[in-house]
Design a protein around this motif. Structure first.
Motif, PDB file in Angstrom:
ATOM      1  N   GLU A 100       0.854  -1.185   0.000  1.00 37.89           N
ATOM      2  CA  GLU A 100       0.000   0.000   0.000  1.00 37.89           C
ATOM      3  C   GLU A 100       0.887   1.231   0.000  1.00 37.89           C
ATOM      4  N   HIS A 106      -6.076   1.152  -1.574  1.00 36.41           N
ATOM      5  CA  HIS A 106      -6.199   0.777  -0.161  1.00 36.41           C
ATOM      6  C   HIS A 106      -7.079  -0.455  -0.056  1.00 36.41           C
ATOM      7  N   HIS A 107      -8.289  -0.375  -0.590  1.00 39.40           N
ATOM      8  CA  HIS A 107      -9.140  -1.555  -0.683  1.00 39.40           C
ATOM      9  C   HIS A 107     -10.213  -1.323  -1.728  1.00 39.40           C
TER      10      HIS A 107
END
Length: 165
Positions: A100, A106-107
């Motif tokens: 990251e 991030h997601h």
């Protein structure tokens, strides 16, 4: 971790909200039609297909050679609502483990129906994927290459009781 001034952050958030956030009736129509696909990298095509199709139940829709890198596969999963999740493998490149970084992913949050959310969570348990459950509607976990995913049972356009679209 350095200390942060939460009051200053709250004030800045409110300043940005007041300056830029328009009500639904004031907001112009978006210039985009939607997400065509989000592309992630993977190290092993078959492992990725097994995880996304068998565990997360996202159907594989196509696989062909990546136009930008000979020998690389470009393949797609249907994640509903006309959206696709795509992957590349890049054989011969040592990309190292997932990381990251600022400007990076991030997601990826994917909305699923509440009943399906329960079943997918059970699938994660069945195959031994560690996850973190939040608010009874979200599970966060990593795919086989380390990308962080969220399965969220909230409807599209809502998050934790707040309408965001």
């Amino acid at each position: 971790m350095t200390e942060i001034d939460l009051a200053a952050i709250d004030a800045e958030r409110e300043r940005i909200r007041a300056r830029y956030l328009l009500s639904a009736t004031q907001r112009p129509a978006p210039s985009a039609r939607g997400v065509h696909h989000v592309a992630l990298l993977c190290a092993d095509v078959e492992r990725t297909v097994r995880f996304y199709q068998e565990v997360l139940e996202f159907p594989l829709t196509e696989i062909f050679e990546n136009r930008d890198y000979k020998g690389s596969n470009h393949f797609f999963f249907d994640i509903g609502n006309g959206n696709l999740l795509a992957f590349f493998d890049l054989p011969g490149l040592d990309l190292g483990p997932y990381g990251e970084v600022l400007g990076g992913l991030h997601h990826l949050a994917i909305s699923v129906e509440p009943q399906r959310w329960q079943r997918l969570k059970a699938n994660l348990d069945r195959v031994g994927v560690d996850y973190q459950e939040e608010s009874g509607t979200s599970v966060y976990f990593r795919d086989p290459d380390g990308a962080r995913l969220e399965l969220i049972a909230d409807p599209l356009g809502q998050m934790y009781g707040t309408t965001v679209l």
